[in-house]
Design a protein around this motif. Structure first.
Motif, short mmCIF file in Angstrom:
data_model
loop_
_atom_site.label_atom_id
_atom_site.label_comp_id
_atom_site.label_asym_id
_atom_site.label_seq_id
_atom_site.Cartn_x
_atom_site.Cartn_y
_atom_site.Cartn_z
N VAL A 11 -9.80 -8.71 -6.59
CA VAL A 11 -8.48 -8.15 -6.84
C VAL A 11 -8.11 -8.48 -8.28
N ASP A 100 3.09 2.89 -10.80
CA ASP A 100 1.80 3.52 -11.09
C ASP A 100 1.27 4.31 -9.89
N LYS A 102 1.74 3.74 -6.73
CA LYS A 102 1.45 2.92 -5.53
C LYS A 102 2.75 2.33 -4.99
N THR A 130 2.74 -5.49 -2.14
CA THR A 130 1.99 -4.25 -2.06
C THR A 130 0.77 -4.47 -1.17
N GLN A 132 -3.22 -3.48 -1.57
CA GLN A 132 -4.36 -2.87 -2.26
C GLN A 132 -5.62 -3.50 -1.69
N ARG A 163 1.38 -5.87 -10.96
CA ARG A 163 0.48 -4.79 -10.56
C ARG A 163 -0.75 -5.44 -9.94
N CYS A 164 -1.29 -4.77 -8.96
CA CYS A 164 -2.46 -5.27 -8.26
C CYS A 164 -3.43 -4.12 -8.07
N TYR A 165 -4.70 -4.37 -8.42
CA TYR A 165 -5.71 -3.33 -8.33
C TYR A 165 -6.91 -3.85 -7.55
N ASP A 167 -9.11 -1.03 -5.88
CA ASP A 167 -10.00 0.13 -5.80
C ASP A 167 -10.96 0.16 -6.97
#
Length: 186
Positions: A11, A100, A102, A130, A132, A163-165, A167
């Motif tokens: 993450v 963004d 999401k 969130t 993700q 923000r967390c990504y 994918d």
């Protein structure tokens, strides 16, 4: 050498914080990973802490969840070091937002921190939540209730920047492939 110390899915976590705050990140050693991402002005009681809540798994739109869901996620976040560290926890406001593209939920909350010396410290905070990847991610920021009027804008800016990504991140395969291409695979 293959290792049994496989960490969770990768993450990428991003958030802004005051330049004077001290940052801590997880430590990695032969026993695996320990700790979390945190920033704070600890001597004043101001902190921002990331928590990966894996129990619920992925939730397509976290903003559709109940108030009880957010209370549980935040209590788990605050209680990372033990469940007997706080009391009188309450979510006071929930506000869905999109960052963004999401979904994120902004949650205001308050609780009493129980210190090791036996004191009760009223705290107030705000969180951004969130989902993700395969979990729910929480960035919560809090201060003492006495300081909250002074710190609220800063704490809100911190969680607004979260923000967390997950994918498209597969560091394990990328690192193995990169190490092999440099002749470092054993």
């Amino acid at each position: 050498t293959p290792s049994n110390n496989v960490n969770r899915f990768p993450v990428l976590v991003q958030f802004n914080y005051p330049v004077t705050w001290v940052v801590t990140t997880p430590s990695n050693n032969v026993n695996g990973e320990d700790g979390t991402v945190q920033a704070g002005e600890y001597n004043k009681g101001d902190t921002a802490t990331f928590f990966l809540y894996s129990e619920p798994g992925n939730i397509k739109d976290v903003t559709t969840q109940s108030k009880e869901f957010f209370e549980k996620a935040l209590m788990r976040s605050i209680g990372q070091k033990g469940d007997n560290m706080y009391q009188n926890f309450k979510v006071t406001k929930l506000e869905p937002t999109v960052k963004d593209g999401k979904p994120y939920m902004i949650a205001d909350f308050k609780y009493q921190l129980l210190t090791g010396a036996g004191f009760e410290v009223d705290r107030k905070g705000v969180a951004s939540i969130t989902s993700q990847g395969d979990a729910v991610e929480v960035l919560w920021a809090a201060s003492t209730a006495i300081r909250y009027k002074k710190t609220e804008e800063t704490l809100r800016n911190i969680v607004a920047s979260f923000r967390c990504y997950a994918d498209g991140l597969n560091f394990s395969d990328e690192l193995v492939g990169s190490a092999a291409s440099r002749g470092l695979d054993g």
